[in-house]
Scaffold this motif. Structure first.
Motif, PDB file in Angstrom:
ATOM      1  N   SER A  82      68.277 -24.955 -27.646  1.00 19.80           N
ATOM      2  CA  SER A  82      68.972 -26.081 -27.021  1.00 19.80           C
ATOM      3  C   SER A  82      70.427 -25.702 -26.774  1.00 19.80           C
ATOM      4  CB  SER A  82      68.922 -27.321 -27.920  1.00 19.80           C
ATOM      5  OG  SER A  82      69.737 -27.139 -29.075  1.00 19.80           O
ATOM      6  N   LYS A  84      73.054 -27.488 -27.438  1.00 26.13           N
ATOM      7  CA  LYS A  84      73.868 -27.856 -28.597  1.00 26.13           C
ATOM      8  C   LYS A  84      73.806 -26.768 -29.661  1.00 26.13           C
ATOM      9  CE  LYS A  84      74.586 -31.476 -32.062  1.00 26.13           C
ATOM     10  NZ  LYS A  84      74.117 -32.789 -32.589  1.00 26.13           N
ATOM     11  N   LYS A  88      76.901 -24.256 -30.929  1.00 30.29           N
ATOM     12  CA  LYS A  88      77.223 -24.092 -32.351  1.00 30.29           C
ATOM     13  C   LYS A  88      77.207 -22.619 -32.734  1.00 30.29           C
ATOM     14  CE  LYS A  88      75.798 -25.394 -37.020  1.00 30.29           C
ATOM     15  NZ  LYS A  88      74.844 -26.191 -37.846  1.00 30.29           N
ATOM     16  N   ASP A 145      68.522 -28.108 -20.506  1.00 31.73           N
ATOM     17  CA  ASP A 145      68.290 -29.292 -21.331  1.00 31.73           C
ATOM     18  C   ASP A 145      68.148 -30.547 -20.484  1.00 31.73           C
ATOM     19  OD1 ASP A 145      68.348 -27.690 -23.521  1.00 31.73           O
ATOM     20  OD2 ASP A 145      69.996 -28.715 -24.538  1.00 31.73           O
ATOM     21  N   LEU A 151      68.990 -33.732 -22.380  1.00 35.54           N
ATOM     22  CA  LEU A 151      70.299 -34.261 -22.019  1.00 35.54           C
ATOM     23  C   LEU A 151      70.189 -35.124 -20.765  1.00 35.54           C
ATOM     24  CD1 LEU A 151      72.586 -31.107 -22.498  1.00 35.54           C
ATOM     25  CD2 LEU A 151      72.451 -33.109 -23.997  1.00 35.54           C
ATOM     26  N   TYR A 164      84.032 -25.785 -23.828  1.00 32.57           N
ATOM     27  CA  TYR A 164      83.659 -24.949 -24.966  1.00 32.57           C
ATOM     28  C   TYR A 164      84.061 -23.485 -24.775  1.00 32.57           C
ATOM     29  CZ  TYR A 164      81.322 -28.763 -27.322  1.00 32.57           C
ATOM     30  OH  TYR A 164      81.062 -29.949 -27.986  1.00 32.57           O
ATOM     31  N   LEU A 192      82.590 -29.045 -32.305  1.00 32.42           N
ATOM     32  CA  LEU A 192      81.220 -29.555 -32.242  1.00 32.42           C
ATOM     33  C   LEU A 192      81.167 -31.064 -32.416  1.00 32.42           C
ATOM     34  CD1 LEU A 192      79.548 -26.711 -34.297  1.00 32.42           C
ATOM     35  CD2 LEU A 192      79.172 -27.205 -31.866  1.00 32.42           C
ATOM     36  N   TRP A 195      80.684 -33.077 -29.211  1.00 30.75           N
ATOM     37  CA  TRP A 195      79.455 -32.936 -28.439  1.00 30.75           C
ATOM     38  C   TRP A 195      78.896 -34.293 -28.000  1.00 30.75           C
ATOM     39  CZ3 TRP A 195      76.609 -29.583 -25.815  1.00 30.75           C
ATOM     40  CH2 TRP A 195      75.280 -29.904 -25.527  1.00 30.75           C
ATOM     41  N   SER A 196      78.800 -35.221 -28.919  1.00 29.09           N
ATOM     42  CA  SER A 196      78.206 -36.522 -28.596  1.00 29.09           C
ATOM     43  C   SER A 196      79.037 -37.281 -27.562  1.00 29.09           C
ATOM     44  CB  SER A 196      78.031 -37.373 -29.856  1.00 29.09           C
ATOM     45  OG  SER A 196      79.293 -37.594 -30.477  1.00 29.09           O
ATOM     46  N   THR A 199      78.366 -35.662 -24.062  1.00 31.09           N
ATOM     47  CA  THR A 199      77.004 -35.724 -23.525  1.00 31.09           C
ATOM     48  C   THR A 199      76.395 -37.115 -23.544  1.00 31.09           C
ATOM     49  OG1 THR A 199      76.087 -35.158 -25.722  1.00 31.09           O
ATOM     50  CG2 THR A 199      76.536 -33.340 -24.205  1.00 31.09           C
TER      51      THR A 199
END
Length: 200
Positions: A82, A84, A88, A145, A151, A164, A192, A195-196, A199
């Motif tokens: 993925s 995400k 990471k 994704d 996503l 990123y 990180l 991220w939420s 997205t």
């Protein structure tokens, strides 16, 4: 009769690796032919006859770096299932690899030629292409994704990838300035956390 050129037992791979370490530590612009002669263990005529020019030598160094020291981060990143997880891995491994002991800090692709001028246009362009490729890798993972429904289709893949990659590039500069692995892992952790928000 004395012959100029390659010395006996000339090991091209070893001398290229030595050049890589010098360019990595000092950058393209700050590395002189005298520096290369010293680190590579061969004379100036040998360098020119084997590699053509300082610029051509650097291009070979970039290829070697991407196939060796610089490969781990992206090989592991692109294996993730993925976007995400990939990001990471990208940030975590960057923190580790950029601060690795017994080699120059940071990333050669990011810091090899920071300032563009008339003397390094080709070199700067080569590194720029590598950095663009890295961003495109993240965009590809984000779009994957979206296609599999992980996503939302409304997210801005380009902006997220740029964010990123910018973070990773900053980590390289921080590592060169002496930041520890632990400090960069904290940067990765905070990155990180966004991220939420990016997205949603």
């Amino acid at each position: 009769m004395n012959k100029r050129g390659r010395p006996r037992n000339f090991d091209r791979t070893e001398t290229l690796r030595n050049a890589m370490m010098t360019f990595w530590q000092q950058g393209y612009d700050n590395t002189s032919m005298a520096d290369l002669v010293s680190s590579m263990g061969i004379n100036t005529p040998s360098i020119y006859s084997t590699f053509g020019s300082k610029e051509a030598l650097f291009n070979e160094v970039v290829t070697l770096y991407r196939a060796t020291e610089g490969s781990k981060i992206w090989l592991e990143t692109m294996r993730e299932k993925s976007a995400k997880a990939a990001i990471k891995t990208l940030l975590t491994l960057s923190a580790e690899e950029f601060t690795h002991e017994n080699r120059p800090k940071g990333c050669l692709i990011i810091i090899g030629a920071m300032n563009q001028d008339d003397t390094n246009l080709s070199v700067h362009h080569t590194l720029q292409e590598c950095r663009v490729e890295s961003k495109e890798n993240l965009i590809t993972l984000l779009k994957r994704d979206i296609e599999n429904g992980t996503l939302k289709s409304e997210i801005d893949c380009h902006a997220i990838a740029t964010y990123y990659i910018t973070l990773q590039q900053g980590m390289s500069i921080q590592a060169r300035d002496g930041a520890s692995k632990e400090a960069l892992l904290s940067v990765a952790e905070y990155g990180l956390m966004t991220w939420s928000l990016l997205t949603q």
